[in-house]
Design a protein around this motif. Structure first.
Motif, PDB file in Angstrom:
ATOM      1  N   PRO A 105       0.625  -0.977  -0.096  1.00  0.00           N
ATOM      2  CA  PRO A 105      -0.049   0.028  -0.027  1.00  0.00           C
ATOM      3  C   PRO A 105       0.736   1.235   0.002  1.00  0.00           C
ATOM      4  N   ALA A 106       0.469   2.486  -0.308  1.00  0.00           N
ATOM      5  CA  ALA A 106       1.051   3.824  -0.195  1.00  0.00           C
ATOM      6  C   ALA A 106       1.531   3.906   1.229  1.00  0.00           C
ATOM      7  N   ARG A 107       2.584   4.612   1.499  1.00  0.00           N
ATOM      8  CA  ARG A 107       3.298   4.974   2.598  1.00  0.00           C
ATOM      9  C   ARG A 107       2.247   5.549   3.650  1.00  0.00           C
ATOM     10  N   GLY A 108       1.996   4.947   4.773  1.00  0.00           N
ATOM     11  CA  GLY A 108       1.183   5.390   5.792  1.00  0.00           C
ATOM     12  C   GLY A 108      -0.374   4.871   5.637  1.00  0.00           C
ATOM     13  N   ALA A 109      -0.434   4.238   4.643  1.00  0.00           N
ATOM     14  CA  ALA A 109      -1.840   3.486   4.308  1.00  0.00           C
ATOM     15  C   ALA A 109      -1.832   2.062   4.820  1.00  0.00           C
ATOM     16  N   SER A 113       1.337   0.746   9.965  1.00  0.00           N
ATOM     17  CA  SER A 113       1.859   2.202   9.944  1.00  0.00           C
ATOM     18  C   SER A 113       1.842   2.701  11.299  1.00  0.00           C
ATOM     19  N   ASP A 117       7.234   2.065   9.240  1.00  0.00           N
ATOM     20  CA  ASP A 117       7.152   3.065   8.185  1.00  0.00           C
ATOM     21  C   ASP A 117       7.694   2.435   7.002  1.00  0.00           C
TER      22      ASP A 117
END
Length: 228
Positions: A105-109, A113, A117
């Motif tokens: 997934p996208a960073r932070g998603a 998380s 990170d």
């Protein structure tokens, strides 16, 4: 089998694997999240002893293939832990059509998380690598982009190749084969700028002894050829 390395983080060594005549030790990490579930980074061969140690820590929720090269033991982990979700770079689908996995997934998603990170380093012809930072233990995890072997790890012509490649330097470095195959340095540089600001104390590498101190500066020096 599992050695504590930091808060809620354990390491395990696996068998040596041969690639093009070079013998590489393997290493994995198990991270326990706040809810008691486990994040397994770069799984090594799953022995009965290792499985018992893992099961004693918690429920395996996430299996992580951190790049497109570390996939040899994923199938046995998927069979052992069918409830776990396997994440891997999308490029791995071309090599391992037998595996069922999700793209990162996208960073932070990601569901992890809150404690972990991750940054995807694209732009290399050899591999796409996902680098992780475990906040509670202040540990950064690299797979192949940073390595360090003992000078006695190789013999004969392989020793010379390893030296020329930068695999046996006095401090962890990016091997030259990876340095020279970054075809999109702009993309890679953007990813590394996010990585080097992590307040990392510890460094875990799949191929190299873990470091307990000064990891952030070690990572910066390893990529000084790429970062201004």
């Amino acid at each position: 089998m599992l050695e504590p390395f930091g808060q809620d983080l354990w390491l395990a060594s696996g068998p040596v694997v041969a690639v093009a005549g070079f013998h590489y030790p393997t290493r994995m990490a198990a991270i326990r999240l706040d809810d008691g579930t486990l994040f397994i980074w770069s799984p090594v061969a799953l022995s009965d002893t290792l499985r018992a140690a893992i099961d004693a820590l918690g429920e395996v929720r996430w299996l992580i293939a951190p790049n497109t090269l570390h996939h040899l033991f994923l199938a046995e982990w998927q069979r052992a832990y069918p409830q776990a979700t396997l994440y891997a770079p999308s490029d791995l689908r071309k090599r391992r059509k037998d595996l069922s996995f999700s793209d990162f997934p996208a960073r932070g998603a990601a569901a992890w998380s809150g404690a972990i990170d991750h940054v995807i380093v694209n732009g290399n012809r050899i591999t796409t690598e996902v680098v992780f930072f475990h906040t509670p233990s202040r540990t950064v995890l690299f797979t192949d982009l940073i390595q360090q072997f003992d000078r006695n790890s190789f013999t004969g012509w392989r020793s010379l190749i390893a030296q020329l490649d930068g695999m046996t330097t006095s401090e962890p470095r990016v091997p030259r084969k990876f340095r020279y195959t970054f075809f999109n340095r702009r993309v890679a540089r953007a990813a590394l700028r996010q990585i080097v600001i992590w307040p990392a104390d510890r460094l875990v590498m799949a191929h190299g002894s873990p470091l307990r101190n000064d990891a952030r500066n070690v990572v910066r020096r390893a990529f000084e050829w790429l970062l201004p």
